[in-house]
Design a protein around this motif. Structure first.
Motif, PDB file in Angstrom:
ATOM      1  N   ARG A 149       0.890  -1.417  -0.145  1.00  0.00           N
ATOM      2  CA  ARG A 149      -0.178   0.053  -0.128  1.00  0.00           C
ATOM      3  C   ARG A 149       0.768   1.296  -0.167  1.00  0.00           C
ATOM      4  O   ARG A 149       0.481   2.427  -0.064  1.00  0.00           O
ATOM      5  N   LEU A 150       2.183   1.041  -0.142  1.00  0.00           N
ATOM      6  CA  LEU A 150       3.024   2.470   0.147  1.00  0.00           C
ATOM      7  C   LEU A 150       2.995   3.217  -1.109  1.00  0.00           C
ATOM      8  O   LEU A 150       2.849   4.520  -0.801  1.00  0.00           O
ATOM      9  N   LEU A 151       2.771   2.669  -2.486  1.00  0.00           N
ATOM     10  CA  LEU A 151       2.521   3.522  -3.382  1.00  0.00           C
ATOM     11  C   LEU A 151       1.499   4.500  -3.429  1.00  0.00           C
ATOM     12  O   LEU A 151       1.727   5.582  -3.779  1.00  0.00           O
ATOM     13  N   GLY A 152       0.222   3.823  -3.180  1.00  0.00           N
ATOM     14  CA  GLY A 152      -0.834   4.640  -2.788  1.00  0.00           C
ATOM     15  C   GLY A 152      -0.670   5.854  -1.881  1.00  0.00           C
ATOM     16  O   GLY A 152      -1.298   6.863  -2.167  1.00  0.00           O
ATOM     17  N   GLU A 153       0.158   5.452  -0.799  1.00  0.00           N
ATOM     18  CA  GLU A 153       0.103   6.599   0.163  1.00  0.00           C
ATOM     19  C   GLU A 153       1.161   7.583  -0.185  1.00  0.00           C
ATOM     20  O   GLU A 153       0.839   8.650   0.280  1.00  0.00           O
ATOM     21  N   VAL A 154       1.989   7.238  -0.991  1.00  0.00           N
ATOM     22  CA  VAL A 154       3.014   8.148  -1.570  1.00  0.00           C
ATOM     23  C   VAL A 154       2.327   9.057  -2.524  1.00  0.00           C
ATOM     24  O   VAL A 154       2.474  10.280  -2.236  1.00  0.00           O
ATOM     25  N   THR A 155       1.786   8.755  -3.443  1.00  0.00           N
ATOM     26  CA  THR A 155       0.891   9.417  -4.576  1.00  0.00           C
ATOM     27  C   THR A 155      -0.356  10.444  -3.855  1.00  0.00           C
ATOM     28  O   THR A 155      -0.251  11.384  -4.195  1.00  0.00           O
ATOM     29  N   ASP A 156      -0.714   9.677  -2.705  1.00  0.00           N
ATOM     30  CA  ASP A 156      -2.070  10.596  -2.231  1.00  0.00           C
ATOM     31  C   ASP A 156      -1.231  11.821  -1.476  1.00  0.00           C
ATOM     32  O   ASP A 156      -1.804  13.086  -1.636  1.00  0.00           O
ATOM     33  N   LEU A 157      -0.219  11.524  -0.678  1.00  0.00           N
ATOM     34  CA  LEU A 157       0.542  12.479   0.477  1.00  0.00           C
ATOM     35  C   LEU A 157       1.053  13.537  -0.587  1.00  0.00           C
ATOM     36  O   LEU A 157       1.237  14.857  -0.006  1.00  0.00           O
TER      37      LEU A 157
END
Length: 364
Positions: free
Chosen positions: A318-326
């Protein structure tokens, strides 16, 4: 003026605050010798501080393996003899240890020669060496809100992590130019600590295509002996060029932190303190095998203070989604930076140095 022995080698998290304290002591007219290890990370970091004086001690990390346990004890005896000789020749007035295997020999050498001892613990869960040696100390410096069971309160001073004076935020464009980065979009910094993090390095290569589509470039500090340097280029969805740069080490961490919009990192206390100093929001991935799970404690504290998000290594999917969201959430990034500024208001270096000088001048 007093003579201080500073035991701080073995990891960047121990060595960096030792350097910060040594610089401040020297500026106040005191004399210092820093005990460091023979590790590559020590050699690479100290070359940037030729004004300081170093002594390389024998020693190795603790292990329960029967063979390594025997070697550990032999090395501790060698370190004890080495440090006692150093203290006699240097005429040490006080010793401060920052944890790790080198601090054991230094503290016992000080105890046997009647030299006052001070200890500094950076993490929100005190390490094995600090817990074991605290009873020999005149002073133990701990993070705010952290205590060691059974230790009298008069021995404890609560303070933050001593940061080297050159760790200061600079304009982002200037920092990117210093790194030789010609990028137009967002920049994600990957930092696995002084030893590097294979899981984070692998995550970059596995996910760079997706990051590049959003014009997110990556600067990945892989760690010494982890991955060779290199670069990858991809064209983003808007026709811009996104880059992934891999480098084993950077000599100026302030430049790397100032160049980035967001960092994905392990949760060492030193890294967290430097993120706060440079106002850099982070997604922290605590090392799951750290002693006493201290990295998780560090990470959760910063998340509770509104300066970071925490993703466990078991949840890297889930790290990719957290990076792009933040990284594109300007409002949340601004809030994180405001909270980091609040956390960084107190500079512990001057307070620690003043207290150390008073103890050295009154060793009774």
């Amino acid at each position: 003026m007093s003579n201080f022995v500073i035991s701080c080698g073995g990891t960047g998290g121990h060595l960096a605050p030792g350097i910060a304290i040594a610089e401040a002591l020297q500026e106040s007219g005191h004399h210092c010798r820093l005990i460091i290890s023979n590790k590559d990370v020590d050699s690479r970091l100290v070359k940037n501080y030729p004004q300081l004086q170093y002594a390389r001690s024998p020693g190795m990390g603790f292990s329960m393996s029967p063979v390594k346990f025997v070697k550990f004890n032999i090395e501790q005896i060698r370190a004890l003899v080495f440090t006692m000789k150093l203290m006699r020749e240097f005429k040490a007035d006080a010793v401060i240890g920052f944890g790790g295997f080198l601090t054991v020999g230094a503290v016992f050498a000080a105890f046997l020669t009647g030299v006052p001892v001070m200890l500094h613990e950076a993490n929100r869960r005190a390490g094995r060496a600090i817990r074991m040696l605290a009873g020999f100390a005149r002073r133990v410096y701990l993070p705010p809100g952290v205590n060691i069971k059974g230790l009298p309160r008069r021995m404890i001073h609560h303070c933050g992590y001593p940061i080297r004076k050159e760790i200061q935020r600079m304009p982002q464009d200037e920092a990117r130019a210093k790194l030789g980065l010609d990028v137009t979009g967002k920049l994600l910094l990957i930092l696995g600590g002084s030893q590097g993090a294979t899981a984070l390095n692998t995550w970059v290569t596995d996910n760079f295509e997706a990051l590049a589509k959003d014009n997110i470039s990556v600067y990945c500090i892989t760690g010494l002996n982890k991955t060779a340097g290199g670069a990858i280029e991809r064209i983003s969805s808007d026709g811009q060029t996104a880059r992934a740069v891999f480098t084993p080490f950077v000599d100026s961490m302030a430049v790397a932190l100032s160049a980035a919009d967001l960092v994905v990192a392990r949760a060492g206390a030193g890294s967290i303190a430097e993120f706060a100093r440079c106002r850099l929001p982070s997604i922290l991935v605590p090392y799951p095998y750290s002693a006493d799970d201290h990295q998780m404690a560090n990470a959760q504290f910063l998340e509770q203070q509104g300066g970071a998000m925490v993703v466990q290594e078991s949840e890297l999917d889930r790290l990719l989604g957290e990076v792009t969201d933040l990284i594109f959430n300007d409002w949340l990034i601004k809030r994180f930076r405001e909270n980091l500024e609040r956390l960084d208001r107190a500079n512990p270096v001057d307070r620690i140095v003043k207290d150390m000088a008073s103890i050295a001048a009154d060793p009774a």
